[in-house]
Every structure is written in C-alpha cells, then in structure tokens.
Design a protein around this motif. Structure first.
Motif, PDB file in Angstrom:
ATOM      1  N   ILE A  61       1.113  -1.398  -0.117  1.00  0.00           N
ATOM      2  CA  ILE A  61      -0.069  -0.258   0.039  1.00  0.00           C
ATOM      3  C   ILE A  61       1.002   0.999   0.222  1.00  0.00           C
ATOM      4  N   VAL A  62       0.571   2.238  -0.926  1.00  0.00           N
ATOM      5  CA  VAL A  62       1.164   3.372  -0.978  1.00  0.00           C
ATOM      6  C   VAL A  62       0.421   4.379   0.252  1.00  0.00           C
ATOM      7  N   ARG A  63       1.126   4.349   1.316  1.00  0.00           N
ATOM      8  CA  ARG A  63       0.480   5.143   2.443  1.00  0.00           C
ATOM      9  C   ARG A  63      -0.197   6.472   2.364  1.00  0.00           C
ATOM     10  N   ASP A  64       0.703   7.254   1.247  1.00  0.00           N
ATOM     11  CA  ASP A  64       0.010   8.705   1.095  1.00  0.00           C
ATOM     12  C   ASP A  64      -1.262   8.626   0.206  1.00  0.00           C
ATOM     13  N   SER A  65      -1.648   7.364  -0.177  1.00  0.00           N
ATOM     14  CA  SER A  65      -2.978   7.572  -0.868  1.00  0.00           C
ATOM     15  C   SER A  65      -4.168   6.737   0.001  1.00  0.00           C
ATOM     16  N   VAL A  66      -3.680   6.797   1.055  1.00  0.00           N
ATOM     17  CA  VAL A  66      -4.958   6.138   1.890  1.00  0.00           C
ATOM     18  C   VAL A  66      -5.929   6.920   2.307  1.00  0.00           C
ATOM     19  N   VAL A  67      -7.166   6.771   2.260  1.00  0.00           N
ATOM     20  CA  VAL A  67      -8.198   7.494   2.488  1.00  0.00           C
ATOM     21  C   VAL A  67      -9.295   6.846   3.459  1.00  0.00           C
ATOM     22  N   ALA A  69     -12.988   6.937   5.379  1.00  0.00           N
ATOM     23  CA  ALA A  69     -14.054   8.017   5.540  1.00  0.00           C
ATOM     24  C   ALA A  69     -13.717   9.499   5.481  1.00  0.00           C
ATOM     25  N   GLY A  70     -13.084   9.766   4.389  1.00  0.00           N
ATOM     26  CA  GLY A  70     -12.472  11.191   4.164  1.00  0.00           C
ATOM     27  C   GLY A  70     -11.321  11.664   4.773  1.00  0.00           C
ATOM     28  N   ALA A  71     -10.742  10.898   5.639  1.00  0.00           N
ATOM     29  CA  ALA A  71      -9.499  11.364   6.383  1.00  0.00           C
ATOM     30  C   ALA A  71      -8.338  10.535   6.021  1.00  0.00           C
ATOM     31  N   LYS A  72      -7.373  11.115   6.013  1.00  0.00           N
ATOM     32  CA  LYS A  72      -5.944  10.641   5.834  1.00  0.00           C
ATOM     33  C   LYS A  72      -5.206  10.222   7.186  1.00  0.00           C
ATOM     34  N   PRO A  73      -4.401   8.968   7.152  1.00  0.00           N
ATOM     35  CA  PRO A  73      -4.007   8.364   8.232  1.00  0.00           C
ATOM     36  C   PRO A  73      -2.971   9.187   8.924  1.00  0.00           C
ATOM     37  N   LEU A  74      -3.094   9.297  10.483  1.00  0.00           N
ATOM     38  CA  LEU A  74      -1.985   9.807  11.078  1.00  0.00           C
ATOM     39  C   LEU A  74      -0.693   9.096  11.214  1.00  0.00           C
ATOM     40  N   ARG A  75      -0.884   7.859  11.216  1.00  0.00           N
ATOM     41  CA  ARG A  75       0.559   6.905  11.394  1.00  0.00           C
ATOM     42  C   ARG A  75      -0.050   5.456  11.013  1.00  0.00           C
ATOM     43  N   GLY A  76       0.923   4.644  11.060  1.00  0.00           N
ATOM     44  CA  GLY A  76       0.640   3.270  10.490  1.00  0.00           C
ATOM     45  C   GLY A  76       1.755   2.329  10.981  1.00  0.00           C
ATOM     46  N   SER A  97     -11.796  13.942  12.455  1.00  0.00           N
ATOM     47  CA  SER A  97     -11.625  14.209  10.972  1.00  0.00           C
ATOM     48  C   SER A  97     -12.631  13.195   9.901  1.00  0.00           C
ATOM     49  N   LEU A  98     -12.831  12.084  10.742  1.00  0.00           N
ATOM     50  CA  LEU A  98     -13.700  11.231   9.862  1.00  0.00           C
ATOM     51  C   LEU A  98     -14.930  11.698   9.450  1.00  0.00           C
ATOM     52  N   GLN A  99     -15.135  11.668   8.067  1.00  0.00           N
ATOM     53  CA  GLN A  99     -16.580  12.291   7.634  1.00  0.00           C
ATOM     54  C   GLN A  99     -17.666  11.238   7.651  1.00  0.00           C
ATOM     55  N   LEU A 109     -12.681   2.202   3.183  1.00  0.00           N
ATOM     56  CA  LEU A 109     -11.045   2.891   3.177  1.00  0.00           C
ATOM     57  C   LEU A 109     -10.646   2.542   1.547  1.00  0.00           C
ATOM     58  N   THR A 110     -10.150   3.435   1.025  1.00  0.00           N
ATOM     59  CA  THR A 110      -9.445   3.253  -0.287  1.00  0.00           C
ATOM     60  C   THR A 110      -8.229   3.846  -0.316  1.00  0.00           C
TER      61      THR A 110
END
Length: 131
Positions: A61-67, A69-76, A97-99, A109-110
């Motif tokens: 997974i390209v972490r910068d591409s993860v969304v 519920a409309g939010a980007k991850p803080l960490r993983g 931040s979740l929509q 999640l996409t």
C-alpha cells in the motif's frame, strides 16, 4: 482457503475516463471490537487494519494514498492483527476528522498499491454522538 478475488467497478455514465476498478480487500475497523463503535466527538484515534491475504500484501500500500471515511492516516505500522501469520497494516485516523454521520452503518477505506492497483475495503460501524 479462500481462492476468490473480488473487484468493484466505479464508473460515470457521462465519461468512460472516470471508470475505476478496485480490488476489494478486507479491513477491520477497531480490531478486536464488535460492534465497531465510533464516537465522533472523541479526541482520540480510530484504528483500521488492512488485512493481508493470499492475493494481497498490505506492505504494497502507498500510505500517502490511503483515505478512510474522508480522512488521511496519522500513522501506521505492521502487525499480525488477525493472527494468521502474515503482517497486516494498522492505520490510525483522527476520529474527529472522519466524515461520518450518525446514520452511517459502514465506512470505506480506499488506497493505491505500488503497482497503481486501486483497493477498497468496507466494514460496519456504529456511530455514537454522545459527549
């Protein structure tokens, strides 16, 4: 042994260029809890695991591409969330931040993989709006 891969196609009737094919992956919102209750007023984080399986490795997974519920991850980080011997990706999202709305019953999640494959996963949620 599950040897079936699922895909989903999102498309626009107006433009064929807007067609997107998603490989369906398994996600687990708040691993270890059922139902997956999310208090939208919480100042904490919501963990979401993307589960590796026979056809899909969460390490791609390209972490910068993860969304989610409309939010980007803080960490993983990687850990074996489902105890099957392979590493899953667990991501943490700022809950506020979740929509999501009080009537939502699932969250999506996409993301994109290193080879540009698009992935999508859904899991059930129970939204709580208490303080």
């Amino acid at each position: 042994l599950n040897d079936v891969q699922n895909f989903e196609m999102d498309y626009s009737a107006q433009s064929v260029q807007q067609t997107a094919i998603y490989r369906i992956v398994k996600i687990d919102i708040k691993p270890g809890s059922e139902p997956n209750s999310i208090n939208l007023k919480s100042k904490g984080v919501t963990p979401v695991a993307v589960l590796t399986d026979n056809f899909f490795d969460a390490k791609n997974i390209v972490r910068d591409s993860v969304v989610f519920a409309g939010a980007k991850p803080l960490r993983g980080n990687f850990e074996d969330v489902d105890n099957d011997g392979d590493l899953d990706l667990i991501l943490h999202f700022d809950t506020q931040s979740l929509q999501l709305t009080p009537v939502d019953t699932e969250a999506t999640l996409t993301a994109k993989l290193n080879d540009d494959t698009l992935i999508k996963g859904r899991d059930s949620v129970r939204i709580i709006t208490k303080k």
